[in-house]
Design a protein around this motif. Structure first.
Motif, PDB file in Angstrom:
ATOM      1  N   UNK A 108       0.822  -1.214   0.000  1.00 11.24           N
ATOM      2  CA  UNK A 108       0.000   0.000   0.000  1.00 11.24           C
ATOM      3  C   UNK A 108       0.852   1.257   0.000  1.00 11.24           C
ATOM      4  N   UNK A 109       2.003   1.203   0.659  1.00 13.64           N
ATOM      5  CA  UNK A 109       2.869   2.374   0.765  1.00 13.64           C
ATOM      6  C   UNK A 109       4.013   2.379  -0.246  1.00 13.64           C
ATOM      7  N   UNK A 110       4.047   1.373  -1.140  1.00 15.52           N
ATOM      8  CA  UNK A 110       5.160   1.270  -2.089  1.00 15.52           C
ATOM      9  C   UNK A 110       5.048   2.309  -3.200  1.00 15.52           C
ATOM     10  N   UNK A 111       6.192   2.751  -3.659  1.00 20.57           N
ATOM     11  CA  UNK A 111       6.239   3.666  -4.798  1.00 20.57           C
ATOM     12  C   UNK A 111       6.400   2.886  -6.101  1.00 20.57           C
ATOM     13  N   UNK A 112       7.149   1.781  -6.028  1.00 22.73           N
ATOM     14  CA  UNK A 112       7.415   0.942  -7.198  1.00 22.73           C
ATOM     15  C   UNK A 112       7.241  -0.519  -6.797  1.00 22.73           C
ATOM     16  N   UNK A 113       6.586  -1.299  -7.655  1.00 30.17           N
ATOM     17  CA  UNK A 113       6.367  -2.722  -7.410  1.00 30.17           C
ATOM     18  C   UNK A 113       6.728  -3.493  -8.677  1.00 30.17           C
ATOM     19  N   UNK A 114       7.567  -4.512  -8.536  1.00 31.17           N
ATOM     20  CA  UNK A 114       7.858  -5.375  -9.686  1.00 31.17           C
ATOM     21  C   UNK A 114       7.360  -6.786  -9.403  1.00 31.17           C
ATOM     22  N   UNK A 115       7.025  -7.510 -10.475  1.00 29.98           N
ATOM     23  CA  UNK A 115       6.446  -8.845 -10.339  1.00 29.98           C
ATOM     24  C   UNK A 115       7.088  -9.790 -11.358  1.00 29.98           C
ATOM     25  N   UNK A 116       7.519 -10.960 -10.880  1.00 24.86           N
ATOM     26  CA  UNK A 116       7.857 -12.071 -11.784  1.00 24.86           C
ATOM     27  C   UNK A 116       7.017 -13.251 -11.340  1.00 24.86           C
ATOM     28  N   UNK A 117       6.127 -13.713 -12.196  1.00 25.98           N
ATOM     29  CA  UNK A 117       5.248 -14.831 -11.840  1.00 25.98           C
ATOM     30  C   UNK A 117       4.684 -15.447 -13.123  1.00 25.98           C
ATOM     31  N   UNK A 118       4.342 -16.724 -13.053  1.00 30.02           N
ATOM     32  CA  UNK A 118       3.686 -17.387 -14.175  1.00 30.02           C
ATOM     33  C   UNK A 118       4.515 -18.477 -14.822  1.00 30.02           C
ATOM     34  N   UNK A 119       5.837 -18.352 -14.740  1.00 29.63           N
ATOM     35  CA  UNK A 119       6.688 -19.355 -15.360  1.00 29.63           C
ATOM     36  C   UNK A 119       6.468 -20.742 -14.791  1.00 29.63           C
TER      37      UNK A 119
END
Length: 256
Positions: free
Chosen positions: A117-128
């Motif tokens: 909720x307080x993040x400025x930047x979020x990265x995601x690696x998922x699905x592989x």
């Protein structure tokens, strides 16, 4: 050799053979079906402290498996963001072996929600791990089966995007597209086609939920050159390229 030494020699030889076979089996299993870390234990460390943050979510790629230091792209991106005063700190909440359903369970945890909720930047690696089915897809491969997995899992990816965007309306959110670690196998071209369809679907979802999709497909074109010794995860050079690609997209989208 003395007669009494033969039984000892044979026993030791058998023991070493069994030990070698066990070690090989464990090594293969760790690549094809990586052990999942305890999501709860990992996430409980995600306590909120003052300052703007970069949060990394996902699977073994976020965790950095395959890199020489076991860190991958997250510290490269995080340290760069700190140096430019874009964020004050970063947190790696990646879980080795995570599938989409594991990430969705993680997103239900109170501390993870607070951090996001307080993040400025979020990265995601998922699905592989979903698409490759922990390596099982290589057994009796068929493109129809792979496309069936895609058809099932893309709606779950959408639910994940929707959940993260609902938690944080303003953060720059980035999804790392999938690459093909199986290019050199007989069905490599078919894998290319399936993975490109996955990435196209992710880009469509990205437009819907204001999530930037970062291309990694073109970063892995030669397994020997671009992947680590397990022939699945990126090596140091490819993780560096992933970090550069991610940083470039962040730079274009972050408003100071």
């Amino acid at each position: 050799m003395k007669k009494w030494m033969w039984p000892l020699f044979i026993t030791l030889s058998l023991a070493l053979t069994v030990l070698f076979g066990y070690g090989f089996a464990r090594a293969y299993s760790d690549i094809a079906n990586p052990p999942q870390e305890k999501i709860v234990a990992e996430s409980e460390e995600a306590t909120v402290t003052p300052g703007e943050t970069y949060i990394a979510l996902g699977d073994s790629l976020t965790r950095g498996v395959g890199s020489s230091k076991g860190e991958g792209f997250v510290p490269l991106v995080g340290d760069s963001l700190k140096e430019t005063n874009t964020v004050d700190r970063y947190q790696n909440l990646g879980i080795r072996g995570a599938r989409i359903e594991d990430l969705r369970a993680q997103l239900e945890q109170k501390e993870v929600k607070r951090s996001l909720k307080d993040a400025k930047i979020i990265s995601i690696t998922i699905g592989g791990n979903n698409l490759f089915n922990s390596g099982e897809i290589l057994n009796n491969y068929s493109e129809d089966t792979a496309l069936g997995i895609l058809e099932t899992e893309i709606p779950n990816l959408e639910k994940t995007f929707e959940t993260i965007r609902d938690i944080n309306k303003d953060a720059v959110i980035l999804y790392m597209g999938l690459y093909n670690p199986f290019k050199e196998l007989p069905d490599g071209d078919s894998f290319d086609s399936v993975i490109q369809k996955w990435n196209e679907s992710a880009r469509t979802l990205g437009l819907k939920y204001d999530i930037q999709v970062v291309d990694t497909f073109n970063l892995v074109t030669d397994a020997k050159r671009d992947l680590s010794s397990d022939n699945f995860h990126p090596n140091d050079a490819t993780y560096k390229q992933m970090a550069d690609s991610l940083s470039l997209v962040i730079e274009k989208n972050v408003i100071e």
